[in-house]
Design an enzyme around this catalytic site. Sequence first.
Site, mmCIF file in Angstrom:
data_model
loop_
_atom_site.group_PDB
_atom_site.id
_atom_site.type_symbol
_atom_site.label_atom_id
_atom_site.label_comp_id
_atom_site.label_asym_id
_atom_site.label_seq_id
_atom_site.Cartn_x
_atom_site.Cartn_y
_atom_site.Cartn_z
ATOM 1 N N GLU A 189 -5.996 -8.735 -0.006
ATOM 2 C CA GLU A 189 -6.713 -8.453 1.245
ATOM 3 C C GLU A 189 -8.168 -8.163 0.928
ATOM 4 O O GLU A 189 -8.466 -7.348 0.051
ATOM 5 C CB GLU A 189 -6.133 -7.208 1.951
ATOM 6 C CG GLU A 189 -4.814 -7.426 2.623
ATOM 7 C CD GLU A 189 -4.321 -6.184 3.374
ATOM 8 O OE1 GLU A 189 -5.137 -5.345 3.786
ATOM 9 O OE2 GLU A 189 -3.087 -6.064 3.507
ATOM 10 N N GLU A 218 0.778 -1.232 0.000
ATOM 11 C CA GLU A 218 0.000 0.000 0.000
ATOM 12 C C GLU A 218 0.816 1.293 0.000
ATOM 13 O O GLU A 218 0.598 2.190 0.833
ATOM 14 C CB GLU A 218 -1.005 -0.014 1.165
ATOM 15 C CG GLU A 218 -1.947 -1.203 1.069
ATOM 16 C CD GLU A 218 -3.196 -1.089 1.920
ATOM 17 O OE1 GLU A 218 -3.211 -0.308 2.883
ATOM 18 O OE2 GLU A 218 -4.168 -1.787 1.602
HETATM 19 C C1 GCB Z 1 -5.014 -2.691 4.828
HETATM 20 C C2 GCB Z 1 -3.643 -2.939 5.343
HETATM 21 C C3 GCB Z 1 -3.638 -3.808 6.586
HETATM 22 C C4 GCB Z 1 -4.765 -3.379 7.521
HETATM 23 C C5 GCB Z 1 -6.087 -3.557 6.816
HETATM 24 C C6 GCB Z 1 -7.293 -3.127 7.673
HETATM 25 O O1 GCB Z 1 -5.244 -2.337 3.706
HETATM 26 O O2 GCB Z 1 -2.781 -3.481 4.367
HETATM 27 O O3 GCB Z 1 -2.383 -3.695 7.190
HETATM 28 O O4 GCB Z 1 -4.738 -4.068 8.723
HETATM 29 O O5 GCB Z 1 -6.096 -2.792 5.648
HETATM 30 O O6 GCB Z 1 -7.845 -3.953 8.375
HETATM 31 O O7 GCB Z 1 -7.645 -1.955 7.609
#
Ligand code: GCB
Length: 585
Positions: A498, A404
């Site tokens: 993700e 990111e």
């Molecule tokens: C993301 C990040 C991750 C966070 C996640 C969240 O995009 O890469 O490190 O924990 O979102 O849960 O917001």
Amino acid sequence: MIRPQTNACRTAIDLSGIWRVRFDPDDCGGRDGWSAGIGTADTHAIAIPGSWNEQLAEAGYMNYVGAAWLETEVFIAPALPGVRRVLHFASVDYHADVWLGGRHLGTSGAAMLPFAFDVTDVVRPGATARLVVRVTNVLPADGPTQGITRSTYVEEGRPRDEYLPAVRFDFFPFGGINRPVHLVSMPAQAITAYRAVATMTAVTLHVEAPEGMRVGARLVGHGQSVEAAGLATNGRATLTLAPDTPRCWSPDDPALYDLAIDLLDAQETLVDRVEQRIGFREIRVEGSQLLLNGAPITLRGFGKHEDSPIHGRGLNLPQLVKDFALLKWTGANSVRTSHYPYAEEFYDMADAAGVLVIDEVFSINLDFRRVDDAVLASHKAAVEQLIARDANRTCVIAWSLANEPGYLAEPEYRERSGTYWQALFAHARALDPTRPMTHANVGYAGNDDPAFAEADIVTINRYHGWYSEPAQLDRARAALVADFDKLAAHGKPIFVAEFGADALAGQHATYDQLFTEEYQARFIETYWDAITAHPAVIGGHVWNFADFRTAQHGRRVVHNLKGVFTRTREPKMAAWAVKRLWTGR
Ligand code: GCB
């Protein structure tokens, strides 16, 4: 740097145990001579490996960010002449200075990766020496994950000072010596490095060894045994091991072979040996598909963290074993080491269990308003040290070079990052031309993220239905599919690294409600349906495998609750949902 091991020629002594720690919030330890010993005042017992935070919460160090000095005593056993001693740290969080018997040995390299010092001339065999390590969990401003402090929040023009401790990422900045420390005895004439390149039919070894010495290699397993030998010329021997009918490694059949590389002197006497387990497999991108051993594969699995109660980020072997049992239980076939290289024991387990690994460099939310040549240099160094450690791993199928970047939607990202990515990806490819390269894109950086031009796999993190379109899965699905359709224009495989929703275990509703177990399960089912329906998408990783501790922050209830398992590994409804999706049961 070869991993510590005990075999016919090397002995590795694990220095894990109860050490002592003295915190140094005023940074006076250097001036006051703590490098020779931290004394007895204000010291605490601390288990190593292990983070100081939860271990020493009652003493006031739960949220401590700064320097701490840790020490133990090391007995140096007498040894035969010609034996070298090396002190090997699997990693510290995030930076260390090390002294042995009062002598400064040096500092650590890239965070979350190993470093070692030759201490042969420093130690007196048959005596005990004091090992002192100054650790700081403050990240430098010019690292691949740029440090942030309360004051730089303001400089960065962020609306408020909202995290304790101050972080740039969504996990806890655990401090300490979080992986084992070993004292290694090894021969003076030694194998110094090797690269094993596996295909479906052969393993080619490039071994760095003393000039003119003989290098032999043996591969044994599955009823087969092959050998090869050659002389080191220009410091290197290249050998090929090709059994007649190699059994290929895959998630369905994680067949590993025992590899031993020997160094022999002119009399054919064994001088040094290194060992590892390795499999035959090929990974490649073709059009919009990812091929494992020539056949398309769908990645199903999780992003994880190294995080557990009390240990913090400290290596927790029982939990590691449990996690692999749970991964298998869900039917997962892959994991991304979000957001940093994990302990080497993780890759041992993944190799043995047939879990495919996307190995990620510790680079999170790179802010291009503050990127300069120093950041690129340290990012390249981190890539180099990661590939040096893990390139021989069968389970590693791709490198993720960042998570990111451009997170703040800063215009500088689009203006300046193109040349940065060209340089970084080219550097990584030169170090390992055999594996696909990627990075994890955040929605703010757009579906035309400049890094996509360099990546082999277009990887995205998406939270439609959570941070946007909350509790509206129809709109979320439409937004996700719209992303896929735009991303397909890159002509590369798309991967969702993700997607996930927080759920507080025990919170329920009969309607779509954020934070309930039902909504988390339905969210994952909706995404999985869209992922498997799109021809260019090669799979997805649920965020996250288990709940994990974050810095204190108004949007988090102690933990990030996107785990399908709780922090103590009880399943939520979503764990059963992914098991049904991925195993049909
Ligand atoms: C993301 C990040 C991750 C966070 C996640 C969240 O995009 O890469 O490190 O924990 O979102 O849960 O917001």
